[in-house]
Write an enzyme that holds these catalytic residues in place. Structure first.
Site, PDB file in Angstrom:
ATOM      1  N   SER A  85      32.422  17.364 -11.186  1.00  0.00           N
ATOM      2  CA  SER A  85      31.661  17.595 -12.658  1.00  0.00           C
ATOM      3  C   SER A  85      32.134  18.920 -13.160  1.00  0.00           C
ATOM      4  CB  SER A  85      30.061  17.756 -12.282  1.00  0.00           C
ATOM      5  OG  SER A  85      29.515  18.150 -13.318  1.00  0.00           O
ATOM      6  N   GLY A  86      32.539  18.722 -14.423  1.00  0.00           N
ATOM      7  CA  GLY A  86      32.968  20.059 -15.443  1.00  0.00           C
ATOM      8  C   GLY A  86      31.883  20.957 -15.642  1.00  0.00           C
ATOM      9  N   SER A  87      30.572  20.424 -15.751  1.00  0.00           N
ATOM     10  CA  SER A  87      29.296  21.700 -16.197  1.00  0.00           C
ATOM     11  C   SER A  87      29.148  22.083 -14.767  1.00  0.00           C
ATOM     12  CB  SER A  87      28.378  20.998 -16.754  1.00  0.00           C
ATOM     13  OG  SER A  87      27.718  20.186 -16.055  1.00  0.00           O
ATOM     14  N   ASP A  89      23.858  14.098 -21.453  1.00  0.00           N
ATOM     15  CA  ASP A  89      24.234  15.446 -20.779  1.00  0.00           C
ATOM     16  C   ASP A  89      24.128  16.759 -22.270  1.00  0.00           C
ATOM     17  OD1 ASP A  89      25.865  17.628 -19.830  1.00  0.00           O
ATOM     18  OD2 ASP A  89      27.274  16.318 -19.140  1.00  0.00           O
ATOM     19  N   GLY A 106      32.265  18.213 -19.147  1.00  0.00           N
ATOM     20  CA  GLY A 106      33.675  18.424 -18.844  1.00  0.00           C
ATOM     21  C   GLY A 106      34.455  17.542 -18.261  1.00  0.00           C
ATOM     22  N   THR A 107      34.090  16.345 -17.020  1.00  0.00           N
ATOM     23  CA  THR A 107      34.823  15.367 -17.025  1.00  0.00           C
ATOM     24  C   THR A 107      34.967  14.290 -18.120  1.00  0.00           C
ATOM     25  OG1 THR A 107      32.888  14.436 -16.089  1.00  0.00           O
ATOM     26  CG2 THR A 107      34.203  15.543 -14.415  1.00  0.00           C
TER      27      THR A 107
END
Length: 344
Positions: A90-92, A252, A257-258
C-alpha cells in the site's frame, strides 16, 4: 484500570488516508516469509477485528503491524490490514509507516535525507525521506514492480451496460474506468455514488476478466476500482484526478499510491508516459502524490515498470487499545450503517 490486552498504536494519515501503525503489544505472527505471515493475519482475523472493527476502528481506518524483516537487507517489515483485505503493498500506508518509524525515533533519522529499506508482504521497497527539525516532511517510495494486465477490455456492468476498462497491478490489483464517461466530475459530494458504481465495476471485472499475479498465485482477484479522469497536462506535467473505491465501500482519501503505480503502468503501456516523466495523482479531497517511472523491468516474464511516488504523512495521535475482560464484544462489531455488509 484493568485489561487483558494492550496494543500500542501511533495514528497517522498520508495525504488524508488513515494508516495507523502498531508499534507494540503484538507478537510477530507465524510464517517463514512476510507473505506467509500476512496470510496468517488474514486467516486468523483476531488482530484485524480488534483494531479495525468498532469500537476502536471503523471502515475508514487501516492498520499496519510492524514486524522484524525477513530479508536481511531490510530495516523493518510491516503487514498492512485494510478493511476487507490484507494486501501485498500500500502506498499511503508505506508513507505512514516510514513517517512513524522516523518521527517517533524507532529508526534513526538523518537530516536532510534518510534512506530506509522496508519489507512489505509484496516485496522490498525503498523509502527516501526528506527530513528537517525532527520531522519527515516528504517521503518518496520506490514501489514494487507494476504492470498493465488487460488494456481496453470490455465488461458488462449491472445498470451501466458495456464499459471499457483497463486492469493493472501496482502493489495491489485494479480495474480502471474513465470517470467522465460515467458522468462523474470526481467531487467530494459524489462519494456515495462513486462507491456504489465502483463496487459494481469491481464485481463485474472479477467475474468477466479476472486477475492473477504472475509470481504470486495467492493474489488472484481485482481488489479496487479506480475511477479516473483522463490524464491532462498542467504546466507541462501529466496528471489526473481519481477516486479509488476500496471494499467493502469507501473511497481512498489519498490519491492511492498503488493505484497511481497501476495507472502509470497502463499509461506507459499505451505510450502516454515515458520513463522519468512526472505524473501527479490527485485525490477526491485535493491531495497529491508526485510520481514517476524510475525504470522498466519485467515480472514473471512480462513487461513491468518500477514506479516511484512521494507524499506527506502526519502523526495524529498515540493510543493504547485495551480489552477489559468483561467486554462482551472482544472482537468488536460492524454495522451496515457505516460498514457495508457489516453485522454484529
Amino acid at each position: 484500570m484493568r485489561s487483558q490486552r494492550i496494543v500500542h498504536i501511533v495514528s497517522c494519515h498520508a495525504e488524508g488516508e488513515v494508516g495507523d501503525v502498531i508499534v507494540g503489544g503484538v507478537a510477530a505472527p507465524p510464517g517463514a516469509t512476510l507473505w506467509e505471515q500476512s496470510r496468517w493475519i488474514a486467516r486468523d482475523q483476531d488482530l484485524r477485528n480488534f483494531v479495525l472493527n468498532e469500537p476502536r476502528g471503523g471502515v475508514f481506518r487501516h492498520a499496519n503491524l510492524l514486524v522484524p524483516a525477513k530479508d536481511p537487507r531490510a530495516q523493518m517489515g510491516w503487514i498492512i490490514m485494510e478493511p476487507a483485505d490484507t494486501p501485498p503493498m500500500s502506498g499511503s500506508n508505506s508513507l505512514c509507516v516510514a513517517t512513524v518509524l522516523l518521527d517517533s525515533g524507532i529508526l534513526p533519522m538523518r537530516e536532510p535525507l534518510t534512506r530506509l529499506l522496508l519489507e512489505a508482504p509484496g516485496g522490498l521497497i525503498e523509502a527516501r525521506a526528506e527530513c528537517r527539525d525532527g520531522k519527515a516532511e516528504r517521503v518518496e517510495i520506490r514501489n514494487v514492480p507494476s504492470f498493465a494486465d488487460r488494456l481496453d477490455a470490455w465488461i458488462e456492468v449491472e445498470g451501466l451496460g458495456s464499459l471499457q476498462v483497463d486492469t493493472a497491478y501496482g502493489g495491489d490489483s485494479f480495474v480502471i474506468a474513465d470517470a467522465r464517461r460515467l458522468g462523474f466530475a470526481l467531487r467530494a459530494d459524489e462519494a456515495a455514488e462513486l462507491v456504489a458504481t465502483g463496487l459494481k465495476i469491481t464485481h463485474a471485472a472479477n467475474e468477466q476478466l479476472g486477475f492473477r499475479h504472475p509470481t504470486n498465485p495467492d493474489w488472484d482477484h481485482l481488489s479496487f476500482c479506480q475511477l479516473a479522469a483522463p490524464p491532462e497536462r498542467r504546466d507541462g506535467v501529466l496528471g489526473a484526478n481519481n477516486a479509488v473505491v476500496i471494499r467493502p465501500g469507501k473511497i481512498d482519501r489519498s490519491p492511492c499510491g498503488t493505484g497511481c503505480s497501476a495507472r502509470m503502468a497502463v499509461l506507459q503501456a499505451k505510450g502516454q508516459l515515458r520513463v522519468g516523466e512526472r505524473f501527479v495523482g490527485r485525490s477526491i479531497i485535493g491531495s497529491e502524490f508526485h510520481c514517476h517511472i524510475e525504470s522498466l523491468t519485467e515480472l514473471g516474464g512480462r513487461p513491468a515498470i518500477l514506479p516511484c511516488l512521494s507524499g506527506r504523512a502526519w502523526i495524529t495521535g498515540i493510543h493504547q487499545y485495551l480489552l477489559d475482560p468483561d467486554d462482551p464484544w472482544p472482537q468488536g462489531y460492524r454495522l451496515s450503517d457505516t460498514w457495508p455488509g457489516g453485522h454484529c
